[in-house]
Design a protein around this motif. Structure first.
Motif, PDB file in Angstrom:
ATOM      1  N   LYS A 218      59.785  63.006  13.212  1.00 29.71           N
ATOM      2  CA  LYS A 218      59.090  61.771  13.585  1.00 29.71           C
ATOM      3  C   LYS A 218      60.053  60.787  14.258  1.00 29.71           C
ATOM      4  O   LYS A 218      59.763  60.233  15.321  1.00 29.71           O
ATOM      5  CB  LYS A 218      58.472  61.081  12.353  1.00 29.71           C
ATOM      6  CG  LYS A 218      57.330  61.852  11.731  1.00 29.71           C
ATOM      7  CD  LYS A 218      56.760  61.128  10.519  1.00 29.71           C
ATOM      8  CE  LYS A 218      57.698  61.069   9.339  1.00 29.71           C
ATOM      9  NZ  LYS A 218      58.053  62.391   8.770  1.00 29.71           N
ATOM     10  N   THR A 219      61.205  60.587  13.623  1.00 27.01           N
ATOM     11  CA  THR A 219      62.148  59.603  14.163  1.00 27.01           C
ATOM     12  C   THR A 219      62.756  60.108  15.481  1.00 27.01           C
ATOM     13  O   THR A 219      62.856  59.344  16.450  1.00 27.01           O
ATOM     14  CB  THR A 219      63.255  59.309  13.131  1.00 27.01           C
ATOM     15  OG1 THR A 219      62.611  58.872  11.929  1.00 27.01           O
ATOM     16  CG2 THR A 219      64.203  58.239  13.616  1.00 27.01           C
ATOM     17  N   THR A 220      63.111  61.376  15.526  1.00 28.85           N
ATOM     18  CA  THR A 220      63.703  61.944  16.750  1.00 28.85           C
ATOM     19  C   THR A 220      62.706  61.843  17.919  1.00 28.85           C
ATOM     20  O   THR A 220      63.076  61.471  19.028  1.00 28.85           O
ATOM     21  CB  THR A 220      64.079  63.424  16.498  1.00 28.85           C
ATOM     22  OG1 THR A 220      64.957  63.449  15.369  1.00 28.85           O
ATOM     23  CG2 THR A 220      64.751  64.040  17.690  1.00 28.85           C
TER      24      THR A 220
ATOM     25  N   PHE B 150      58.425  51.564  10.991  1.00 28.05           N
ATOM     26  CA  PHE B 150      57.542  51.294   9.855  1.00 28.05           C
ATOM     27  C   PHE B 150      57.927  52.157   8.659  1.00 28.05           C
ATOM     28  O   PHE B 150      57.139  52.330   7.735  1.00 28.05           O
ATOM     29  CB  PHE B 150      56.097  51.564  10.280  1.00 28.05           C
ATOM     30  CG  PHE B 150      55.160  50.422   9.979  1.00 28.05           C
ATOM     31  CD1 PHE B 150      55.476  49.135  10.380  1.00 28.05           C
ATOM     32  CD2 PHE B 150      53.972  50.628   9.291  1.00 28.05           C
ATOM     33  CE1 PHE B 150      54.625  48.073  10.102  1.00 28.05           C
ATOM     34  CE2 PHE B 150      53.110  49.579   9.002  1.00 28.05           C
ATOM     35  CZ  PHE B 150      53.440  48.303   9.407  1.00 28.05           C
ATOM     36  N   ASP B 151      59.137  52.697   8.684  1.00 24.66           N
ATOM     37  CA  ASP B 151      59.595  53.545   7.584  1.00 24.66           C
ATOM     38  C   ASP B 151      60.636  52.779   6.770  1.00 24.66           C
ATOM     39  O   ASP B 151      61.643  52.342   7.332  1.00 24.66           O
ATOM     40  CB  ASP B 151      60.206  54.833   8.168  1.00 24.66           C
ATOM     41  CG  ASP B 151      60.651  55.821   7.091  1.00 24.66           C
ATOM     42  OD1 ASP B 151      60.604  55.459   5.898  1.00 24.66           O
ATOM     43  OD2 ASP B 151      61.048  56.942   7.452  1.00 24.66           O
ATOM     44  N   PRO B 152      60.416  52.620   5.449  1.00 29.24           N
ATOM     45  CA  PRO B 152      61.395  51.896   4.625  1.00 29.24           C
ATOM     46  C   PRO B 152      62.804  52.496   4.706  1.00 29.24           C
ATOM     47  O   PRO B 152      63.780  51.814   4.404  1.00 29.24           O
ATOM     48  CB  PRO B 152      60.833  52.023   3.205  1.00 29.24           C
ATOM     49  CG  PRO B 152      59.385  52.316   3.373  1.00 29.24           C
ATOM     50  CD  PRO B 152      59.238  53.037   4.681  1.00 29.24           C
TER      51      PRO B 152
ATOM     52  N   CYS C 121      64.309  53.200   7.387  1.00 29.35           N
ATOM     53  CA  CYS C 121      64.924  52.492   8.523  1.00 29.35           C
ATOM     54  C   CYS C 121      65.817  53.355   9.414  1.00 29.35           C
ATOM     55  O   CYS C 121      66.740  52.847  10.059  1.00 29.35           O
ATOM     56  CB  CYS C 121      65.735  51.281   8.041  1.00 29.35           C
ATOM     57  SG  CYS C 121      64.781  50.084   7.103  1.00 29.35           S
ATOM     58  N   ASN C 122      65.556  54.653   9.512  1.00 32.12           N
ATOM     59  CA  ASN C 122      66.387  55.511  10.379  1.00 32.12           C
ATOM     60  C   ASN C 122      66.268  55.140  11.859  1.00 32.12           C
ATOM     61  O   ASN C 122      67.254  55.191  12.593  1.00 32.12           O
ATOM     62  CB  ASN C 122      65.983  56.991  10.252  1.00 32.12           C
ATOM     63  CG  ASN C 122      66.188  57.529   8.858  1.00 32.12           C
ATOM     64  OD1 ASN C 122      65.308  58.169   8.298  1.00 32.12           O
ATOM     65  ND2 ASN C 122      67.340  57.263   8.268  1.00 32.12           N
ATOM     66  N   PHE C 123      65.070  54.779  12.266  1.00 30.04           N
ATOM     67  CA  PHE C 123      64.827  54.432  13.683  1.00 30.04           C
ATOM     68  C   PHE C 123      65.610  53.160  14.027  1.00 30.04           C
ATOM     69  O   PHE C 123      66.297  53.094  15.048  1.00 30.04           O
ATOM     70  CB  PHE C 123      63.316  54.217  13.861  1.00 30.04           C
ATOM     71  CG  PHE C 123      62.797  54.223  15.278  1.00 30.04           C
ATOM     72  CD1 PHE C 123      63.468  54.848  16.320  1.00 30.04           C
ATOM     73  CD2 PHE C 123      61.565  53.610  15.551  1.00 30.04           C
ATOM     74  CE1 PHE C 123      62.941  54.849  17.612  1.00 30.04           C
ATOM     75  CE2 PHE C 123      61.028  53.615  16.837  1.00 30.04           C
ATOM     76  CZ  PHE C 123      61.723  54.227  17.867  1.00 30.04           C
TER      77      PHE C 123
ATOM     78  N   ILE D 278      55.758  53.671  17.593  1.00 24.80           N
ATOM     79  CA  ILE D 278      55.909  53.406  16.158  1.00 24.80           C
ATOM     80  C   ILE D 278      56.369  54.658  15.417  1.00 24.80           C
ATOM     81  O   ILE D 278      55.734  55.717  15.489  1.00 24.80           O
ATOM     82  CB  ILE D 278      54.584  52.923  15.524  1.00 24.80           C
ATOM     83  CG1 ILE D 278      53.983  51.779  16.346  1.00 24.80           C
ATOM     84  CG2 ILE D 278      54.815  52.478  14.078  1.00 24.80           C
ATOM     85  CD1 ILE D 278      52.645  51.280  15.819  1.00 24.80           C
ATOM     86  N   ASP D 279      57.473  54.498  14.687  1.00 30.54           N
ATOM     87  CA  ASP D 279      57.949  55.561  13.796  1.00 30.54           C
ATOM     88  C   ASP D 279      57.416  55.245  12.398  1.00 30.54           C
ATOM     89  O   ASP D 279      57.370  54.080  11.993  1.00 30.54           O
ATOM     90  CB  ASP D 279      59.482  55.573  13.792  1.00 30.54           C
ATOM     91  CG  ASP D 279      60.032  56.731  12.953  1.00 30.54           C
ATOM     92  OD1 ASP D 279      59.309  57.709  12.728  1.00 30.54           O
ATOM     93  OD2 ASP D 279      61.206  56.633  12.536  1.00 30.54           O
ATOM     94  N   THR D 280      57.011  56.270  11.663  1.00 35.25           N
ATOM     95  CA  THR D 280      56.343  56.014  10.385  1.00 35.25           C
ATOM     96  C   THR D 280      57.052  56.704   9.215  1.00 35.25           C
ATOM     97  O   THR D 280      57.881  57.586   9.411  1.00 35.25           O
ATOM     98  CB  THR D 280      54.882  56.528  10.428  1.00 35.25           C
ATOM     99  OG1 THR D 280      54.906  57.945  10.646  1.00 35.25           O
ATOM    100  CG2 THR D 280      54.106  55.878  11.550  1.00 35.25           C
TER     101      THR D 280
HETATM  102 MG    MG Z   1      62.121  59.473  10.015  1.00 40.45          MG
END
Ligand code: MG
Ligand code: ADP
Length: 292
Positions: A15-17, A39-41, A43-45, A152-154
């Motif tokens: 997802k993030t990639t 939107f991911d706790p 926070c990788n993005f 948006i990354d989730t």
């Molecule tokens: Mg991710």
């Protein structure tokens, strides 16, 4: 304004990639004003573009650094602590996106503690409020007039955060590894998509761009699962006609001091860059998303 989200309730599927590749393609290659939202706790993005800080209130979580526009001497800034994450939408505060090292790319970063608090709500009235906040933010005239696309990354979940993304998005992509557990995640996401499609206003459909096979390896397992999905009458039509292979460079550019930093910094003949471009070229089909 297009709002594209990457979803799969399994983690580690890309997802993030994929969010990153899409955001960098639009801003860096196409020079279009783009807003990335984390939107991911976890926070990788955010971490790709900002030096995130450890939150003293929750030492396992990250929070954004002080915003470059924050001025503690400015009377307008006195009720602001100088940090701004996308989670401010749940606290009735303004979101001030951060510029990134890429010219046309801004970022509304995550904030672990605040996003987790929104994800944890259970009372129906509060859940309903959470569901609406992202849509409200993205409908604001400021956002609409500044950005052409929002990426948006989730989080790997089916909770209130993911539902609010599904409610706000115009387009979704489900990246998945061709293995049993991530494929189960596809079914969960398709279910959410169908539920949302039933209640959407007709003039604002939620388009499923497709399921994107990621980290593909030429193994019996991956090939068999891909073929069985393609042959599935309910799902086959959603499998995108491209895939991203397992390539170490995607993992390498995650590191903070990676050089180059973006997949689009590699020469056009680099296999991973070619695959990323190939995926995004397919997206130019009017059936999908990007205009030619
Ligand atoms: Mg991710
Ligand atoms: N096509 C790929 N080839 C190799 N590594 C990949 C690929 N896609 C993602 N990765 C790596 O796999 C890990 C998980 O991917 P990530 O995008 O963070 O998944 P998610 O956001 O769904 O949890 C990361 O370390 C990432 O760099």
């Amino acid at each position: 304004m297009k709002i594209i989200a990457f979803l799969n309730n399994k983690g580690g599927v890309g997802k993030t990639t994929c969010s990153r590749t899409m955001a960098e393609y639009l801003s860096k290659v196409k020079k279009k004003p783009t807003l990335a939202i984390d939107f991911d706790p976890q926070c990788n993005f955010s971490h790709q573009y900002l030096k995130m800080e450890i939150d003293p209130a929750s030492p396992e979580g990250l929070m954004p650094p002080i915003h470059p526009d924050f001025n503690p001497d400015d009377p307008d800034d006195t009720d602001w602590d100088g940090r701004s994450s996308i989670a401010e939408i749940f606290y009735g505060q303004g979101v001030v996106p951060y510029p990134t090292y890429i010219e046309h790319l801004d970022l509304a970063p995550g904030h672990a503690d605040k996003l987790l608090a929104a994800e944890a709500v259970r009372k129906t009235e509060v859940v309903e409020k959470v569901h609406k906040q992202l849509t409200n933010f993205l409908n604001s005239p400021d956002v609409r007039s500044t950005y052409e696309t929002v990426v948006i990354d989730t989080a790997p979940s089916k909770g209130p955060l993911t539902v609010s993304v599904i409610k706000a998005a115009t387009h979704i992509i489900i990246p998945s590894v061709m293995e049993e557990q991530p494929v189960q995640g596809i079914y969960g996401m398709l279910q959410l998509w169908m539920q949302e499609s039933l209640t959407r206003e007709k003039n604002r459909p939620l388009q499923l761009i497709g399921i994107l096979p990621n980290m593909f390896k030429q193994t019996r397992l991956h090939k068999d699962i891909l073929t069985s999905l393609q042959d599935n009458t309910a799902i086959g039509k959603y499998i995108m006609p491209v895939k991203l292979s397992q390539r170490i460079v995607f993992a390498e550019i995650d590191s903070e001091d990676a050089n180059p930093r973006s997949i689009f910094d590699f020469q056009g003949n680099h296999v991973a860059a070619q695959e990323a471009n190939g995926w995004l070229e397919v997206m130019k089909d009017p059936l999908y998303f990007l205009k030619k």
